[in-house]
Scaffold this active site. Structure first.
Site, mmCIF file in Angstrom:
data_model
loop_
_atom_site.group_PDB
_atom_site.id
_atom_site.type_symbol
_atom_site.label_atom_id
_atom_site.label_comp_id
_atom_site.label_asym_id
_atom_site.label_seq_id
_atom_site.Cartn_x
_atom_site.Cartn_y
_atom_site.Cartn_z
ATOM 1 N N TRP A 359 31.879 43.618 49.557
ATOM 2 C CA TRP A 359 32.975 42.656 49.422
ATOM 3 C C TRP A 359 34.243 43.163 50.100
ATOM 4 C CZ3 TRP A 359 37.377 43.099 45.864
ATOM 5 C CH2 TRP A 359 37.430 44.330 45.183
ATOM 6 N N GLU A 490 35.230 50.177 38.330
ATOM 7 C CA GLU A 490 33.859 50.575 38.007
ATOM 8 C C GLU A 490 33.804 51.663 36.936
ATOM 9 O OE1 GLU A 490 31.889 49.459 42.347
ATOM 10 O OE2 GLU A 490 32.628 51.485 41.982
#
Length: 768
Positions: A359, A490
């Site tokens: 992305w 994350e």
């Protein structure tokens, strides 16, 4: 302590002094690429020390079988590996019977590497005392041609300084290459033919499974003091390699030169049975031009790139070197010529991460390419995703979604998901929204709406369908929620109601509904085609409206901020500044369990949403959220400092913005993350450009118009940048006292500067 051996220089990356401990780092930093292929800065001659050999061909990959502890339904079958390709740069040197090898030399003096970013070439030189006491002066220059992008050129000069002697030059091709990151030690390549013809040699090979056909080739020329020699090569072949051995008696202080042209022809661009013919054709062109003419053309090609993409900084050479290094590597990786290609996180500099597309391309790289290239480059990046729409639908089906819902992959080569960490593959679904945002970003910047009726609306419908199916209605909250996701941070996995993901999902649905209405009204033929193809109906879109209008967003009344996810305030809220420095970086010092329970943020998450959608929020809201989240951010992602730099600049905190800028611009040069030997952080390099143009320059699109709020860091005298805006080139120059603008093109253009309307007239300098 960050590395600091790269010598500050505005146009070059320079290393002086030979240190075995930094060979692999330098192999990354001095990498070369031309959009079609690339290579790490490995030594041409033998080197028995620690090294990471790497050559790569754009679009050629291998589906390495997934290696996981146990299988989960929906897992990708493979992890796509950027393939380490046959090596064509090798030139062994045997001097009086002993190999030249810097790892075994008694002494290495005057060692220097230079990567000339202005002209696109790499040079290495040294004087070495070999084990047999011969003293040799060595210089090699190498580049990958932008004009003939299937080939590169090497010129190696050697002098023996203290004796007449025999030198054996052995240029070679080596097909017996393995990836360092192979999961199962699979053989990625099958060699089908090894050939030698005069001063040329060829290795034909196929990738296993994917069956890409590649011809690796070389052409060699040997000179003494600039005159061609009559030396004929002895061909040495085996199953995986071919070498040409040239023996030459060299008098003391005489210059022995070998020029080597090499590269790849690939069946992506030529018929499989014509690869060697195509190789001969490109070698004919290269050898007829000659090394110096090919290099001259290289300098011209790079001059054209810099003419549009350069950013100048006066008063801060490290900052200047950093931004040019980032711009240079982005252009080495992707030039926008081929819509089948995309921008890998490591480019052509290493194997980590696999895949060619994250992305990152849509969120970080697209703005750079739109503003520094012609419009077709942005179009090609979006076309790449449209070409993969059916694969995105299949990816969603594997996870249980239906009726045309599309989930774009986290990592891909051909549109198929090939990332195999469950908490990212299944749950880091915000990547879907970045694709939709890129469509919006392209159309508002270029003013070119045609992509949406031609391709983009189908992509948007698939993405909106995914979001509708991914939420569920909470009886407890009486709202729609999104469970079990991983946001951009994350360091939190499998959380509920990540604010950024929820906000992006709502925006995607609303934006798709807007585009459906616009296309229906203004492009009725395209609308009819899309309705027929997607089977979209009023019943379905009414359902979208209901979901979008009733989506849940976690919020703290106490802190007056949106919460990163439902449980964020349940954590032990110790700020980063209160962590013991010996505990950093936490991704190398802590267990994963401890990281997941901590409040620490790897990169912008809520603040990523404020970056994308800053016009949805007030300056006061940005300040409140920045002050709440940044103190918990450890910036252990390469994508983190740039977003924070842009936002710090918007808040007028220039010292903090500059600190973040320097970290993003010199992330690899100074090896902040202690991992540069694995390869460069290519996609985050676009964030460096954002930090200057959107951060310090304050460039925004507002109501179809460019707007600027220029600021300048304390230590800078001035900076300037160019923007290709709708085929007109705008140059901004910012000094401590004044900002000026120029425009090239045929028409006047109105822009906003510090909230005031300014008219730019071609040929005139306008002061703001």
């Amino acid at each position: 302590m960050n590395q600091d051996y790269i010598i500050p220089d505005p146009w070059s990356i320079i290393e002086e002094g030979f240190d075995k401990e930094r060979v692999k780092s330098s192999e990354s930093l001095f990498s070369l690429g031309n959009g079609a292929m690339g290579q790490r800065a490995n030594f041409e001659e033998s080197y028995s020390g620690d090294t990471f050999q790497g050559s790569y061909i754009a679009g050629v990959y291998y589906p390495d079988k997934t290696r996981v502890g146990w299988w989960k339904n929906g897992y990708p079958e493979y992890f796509a590996k950027v393939l380490n390709a046959p090596n064509w740069i090798g030139i062994d040197l045997k001097i009086d019977g002993v190999f030249l090898d810097l790892n075994t030399c008694k002494k290495v003096a005057n060692f220097k590497r230079q990567l000339n970013m202005k002209e696109g070439w790499y040079r290495r030189s040294f004087v070495a005392t070999m084990p047999n006491d011969l003293e040799v002066a060595f210089e090699v220059t190498r580049f990958l041609s932008l004009d003939l992008d299937e080939t590169g050129a090497i010129q190696l000069n050697l002098q023996v300084l203290n004796s007449d002697t025999e030198v054996i030059l052995t240029p070679y091709l080596d097909g017996g290459i393995k990836n360092m990151d192979s999961n199962w030690d699979d053989k990625f390549w099958e060699i089908t033919e090894v050939e030698s013809e005069g001063n040329r040699a060829f290795i034909q090979s196929n990738t296993n499974k994917t069956n890409f056909a590649v011809c690796t080739f070389m052409h060699n020329e040997v000179y003494l003091d600039g005159s061609p020699t009559e030396a004929s090569p002895i061909a040495i072949k085996n199953e995986t390699s071919v070498a040409h051995s040239y023996s030459q008696h060299v008098k003391k202080d005489t210059t022995l030169t070998i020029i080597k042209y090499g590269g790849y022809t690939v069946d992506r661009n030529h018929p499989k049975n014509q690869l060697q013919h195509a190789a001969n054709s490109v070698l004919d062109q290269a050898s007829q031009l000659g090394f110096e003419e090919l290099l001259r053309k290289q300098k011209e090609a790079w001059a054209q790139i810099w003419e549009m993409s350069d950013i100048t900084i006066e008063g801060d050479v490290k900052a200047q070197q950093g931004i040019r290094f980032n711009i240079f590597q982005l252009n080495q990786t992707y030039l926008g010529k081929d819509s089948r290609l995309n921008i890998g996180p490591k480019g052509f500099t290493g194997e980590k991460y696999g895949g060619s597309t994250y992305w990152d391309t849509e969120a970080y790289c697209l703005p750079f390419y739109m503003a520094t290239k012609n419009q077709e480059v942005g179009w090609n990046l979006l076309k790449y995703r449209y070409n993969h729409l059916q694969k995105a639908i299949e990816n969603a089906e594997k996870l249980g979604f239906s009726d045309g819902a599309a989930l774009y992959p986290m990592v891909t080569m051909n549109g198929e998901e090939c990332h195999n960490e469950w908490e990212i593959t299944f749950e880091e679904i915000h990547r879907n929204g970045a694709i939709a945002y890129a469509i919006y970003n392209y159309t508002r910047y270029t003013g070119d709406y045609s992509y949406i009726p031609q391709m983009g609306l189908e992509v948007l419908v698939g993405i909106a369908r995914f979001w509708r199916q991914r939420v569920n209605f909470s009886q407890e909250k009486q709202q729609y929620v999104m469970l079990g996701v991983t946001g951009p941070n994350e360091y939190e996995n499998n959380v509920n109601n990540n604010w950024y993901t929820n906000y992006l999902a709502k925006w995607c649905i609303d934006y798709t509904l807007e585009q459906l209405k616009k296309v229906e009204e203004e492009y009725p033929k395209d609308y009819a085609r899309i309705v027929d193809k997607t089977k979209i109906s009023p019943t379905e879109t009414k359902d979208w409206v209901r979901v979008s209008g009733n989506l849940y967003f976690p919020y703290s009344e106490k802190y007056e901020v949106f919460l990163q996810q439902d449980g964020f305030l349940d954590k032990e809220m110790i700020k980063v500044e209160d962590l013991d420095k010996s505990e950093r970086p936490i991704n190398q010092k802590w267990s994963w369990d401890r990281i997941l329970r901590s409040p620490y943020i790897k990169q912008a998450d809520v603040l990523q949403g404020f970056y994308f959608f800053e016009d949805h929020f007030s300056q006061e809201e940005l300040k409140r959220h920045f002050d709440f989240y940044e103190p918990f951010t450890v910036h252990e992602s390469s994508l983190s400092p740039c977003v924070h730099s842009v936002q710090a600049a918007k808040l007028g905190r220039m010292e903090q913005a500059y600190t973040f800028y320097l970290r993003t611009s010199r992330l690899d040069l100074d090896d902040y993350n202690k991992e540069v030997e694995e390869g460069l952080h290519i996609t985050s390099m676009a964030g460096t450009w954002m930090s200057i143009v959107e951060g310090f320059g304050g460039m925004r699109m507002m109501d179809g118009q460019l707007s600027f709020t220029p600021r300048i860091p304390t230590g800078w005298d001035s900076y300037s940048f160019k923007i290709n805006f709708r085929n007109q080139i705008i140059t901004a120059n910012v000094t401590r006292d004044i900002t000026s603008f120029q425009i090239s093109g045929d028409a006047d253009l109105y822009i906003m500067v510090h909230g005031k309307r300014l008219k730019l007239i071609p040929g005139e300098t306008v002061m703001a």
